[in-house]
Design an enzyme around this catalytic site. Sequence first.
Site, PDB file in Angstrom:
ATOM      1  N   GLY A 203     -39.759 -42.856 -34.872  1.00 15.62           N
ATOM      2  CA  GLY A 203     -40.467 -41.767 -34.206  1.00 15.62           C
ATOM      3  C   GLY A 203     -39.519 -40.983 -33.321  1.00 15.62           C
ATOM      4  O   GLY A 203     -38.301 -40.961 -33.563  1.00 15.62           O
ATOM      5  N   SER A 204     -40.066 -40.368 -32.296  1.00 13.21           N
ATOM      6  CA  SER A 204     -39.264 -39.463 -31.476  1.00 13.21           C
ATOM      7  C   SER A 204     -38.390 -40.234 -30.487  1.00 13.21           C
ATOM      8  O   SER A 204     -38.702 -41.368 -30.108  1.00 13.21           O
ATOM      9  CB  SER A 204     -40.198 -38.523 -30.710  1.00 13.21           C
ATOM     10  OG  SER A 204     -40.994 -39.270 -29.818  1.00 13.21           O
TER      11      SER A 204
ATOM     12  N   GLU B 221     -35.419 -45.996 -34.931  1.00 14.27           N
ATOM     13  CA  GLU B 221     -34.949 -44.928 -35.822  1.00 14.27           C
ATOM     14  C   GLU B 221     -35.568 -43.641 -35.296  1.00 14.27           C
ATOM     15  O   GLU B 221     -36.787 -43.468 -35.373  1.00 14.27           O
ATOM     16  CB  GLU B 221     -35.397 -45.182 -37.262  1.00 14.27           C
ATOM     17  CG  GLU B 221     -34.851 -46.459 -37.872  1.00 14.27           C
ATOM     18  CD  GLU B 221     -33.338 -46.484 -37.986  1.00 14.27           C
ATOM     19  OE1 GLU B 221     -32.702 -45.411 -37.963  1.00 14.27           O
ATOM     20  OE2 GLU B 221     -32.775 -47.587 -38.072  1.00 14.27           O
TER      21      GLU B 221
ATOM     22  N   CYS C 270     -37.020 -36.189 -40.434  1.00  8.69           N
ATOM     23  CA  CYS C 270     -35.988 -36.533 -39.456  1.00  8.69           C
ATOM     24  C   CYS C 270     -34.637 -36.028 -39.941  1.00  8.69           C
ATOM     25  O   CYS C 270     -33.751 -35.748 -39.146  1.00  8.69           O
ATOM     26  CB  CYS C 270     -35.948 -38.031 -39.229  1.00  8.69           C
ATOM     27  SG  CYS C 270     -35.737 -38.973 -40.744  1.00  8.69           S
TER      28      CYS C 270
ATOM     29  N   GLY D  54     -39.127 -43.534 -28.260  1.00 11.09           N
ATOM     30  CA  GLY D  54     -38.161 -44.618 -28.478  1.00 11.09           C
ATOM     31  C   GLY D  54     -37.515 -45.077 -27.185  1.00 11.09           C
ATOM     32  O   GLY D  54     -37.291 -46.272 -26.979  1.00 11.09           O
TER      33      GLY D  54
END
Length: 468
Positions: A227-228, A249, A283, A232
């Site tokens: 995610g963002s 990630e 992403c 994170g």
Amino acid sequence: MIPAEVPNLIEGRAVPPKGGEWFEKRRPDSGELLCTAARSREADVSAAIAAAARARRGWAAHTPVGRGEIVRELALALRARREEAAEIVAAETGKSMELALGETDAAVEMGFFVAGEGRRLYGRTTTSAMPNRTVMATRRPIGVAGLIVSFNTPLPNYAWKAFPAVFCGNAAVLKPSEHTPASAAFFGELCNELLPPGVLNVVHGLGPEAGTPLVESGEVDLVSFTGSAETGRWIAESGGRRLAKVVLELGGKNALVVCDDADLDRAVEWSLASAFSNAGQRCAAASRIVVFDPVYDDFRERFAAGARSYETGPVISEASLQRILAALDGANVVVGGERLDRPGWWLAPTVVEDAPADAELSSTELFGPVAILYRVRDLEEAIALVNDSPYGLTSAIHTASLHRAMRFVDEVEAGVVVVNGGTHGSEPHMGFGGVKQSGTGWREAGIEALDVYTEWKYVNLIADPAKT
Ligand code: NAD
């Protein structure tokens, strides 16, 4: 095909949220209500974690070969229902059936790749300073895995985490994005037809309400998050406090460089696909296009023309659309930059130029169909600009020069580099992840995923005790 109410899936059973709350999921292409889903809170998440904790030891006792065979059956089951899966994904994300089918197939391939590990899962043997001693390293399951994912390519996102997590002998709780409850329910049910109860549980809900208790629970040994960077960072802090294994990630502000010796037709084609496919919600999307001065005007004209006619889907929500429009406020827009006049959350493919390298627009990931053009003198300036970013996920260069390509490959700060192509994601056998704020050093997919979902155990065997 999509139920009106999507409940949680705990220990193989459909379980409504304990608090009786449901949240609305709307179609991005029309804004119409698609379904409601369980608005889980701590009690629901705890029930799912407890189910995983009960299941983990029995599941870990299966052989890797046996677990691999089950993952292969899961992949086959998903392949058999690929049309249905893709229709659900298309409805809840707004992407085309073509893209949704491609993603479903990618999730299936991940299953096949992971299943093959059942016949490998190689360890190591090594030497010892002491005689009469055999030393070997073996991979062991971690325990309960909390899997938290983004909405953008939902089925591959589930497959990339759930398949290796369960193959490696863990039990898992999957917290899908609140934007994709229907595909997560489909995936969870399909898996639960073959997995023992409790090995894969699905809890729906909003991030801070359903994700937070999963991250904070002392019963969760591993948190694997996609995610963002913003979320994170919090997960790393929270998981770090209790010393959980945390795998992140995160986002990207990926750059594609077009040199003056590039095949311009191909460079334009790849730039359009890299920037605008899946409405830029990748992403790996190229959101910075860095072009050498001698070909800038020609490239700009062709790229803008391509953007004007590019057919892409809506972004995921009204909030996302408003966030992107706010970020574009004051920007020098070449094409697009506005909401399309139709229901749903459609943003015209947007090209921006003249954004200073240190402007917020240049460093913030927008996660939408927006590309910024930059003009550079030479490769030196291009590499410096590409690396002047908090992120480092993917990158690409278009050039006919091997020398330029190899210098870029050497010097670019990114987890993935592509020469004469798009800013790709990955394939099941390739480790995928980024540097700097794009991740924390782990790689997903590939055999690298085994490092995420297993721990090493070193075993010392002394055959003849009398000789110690
Ligand atoms: P997001 O961070 O808003 O949400 C991701 C997930 O985290 C969702 O399931 C959400 O509900 C959950 N969440 C939110 N707040 C939480 C909290 N406080 N505690 C626990 N969970 C929480 O990201 P998004 O908008 O869904 O996805 C877009 C981002 O994902 C982009 O930055 C994109 O680049 C990144 N992404 C990265 C990869 C990769 O492999 N590196 C792949 C896909 C997407």
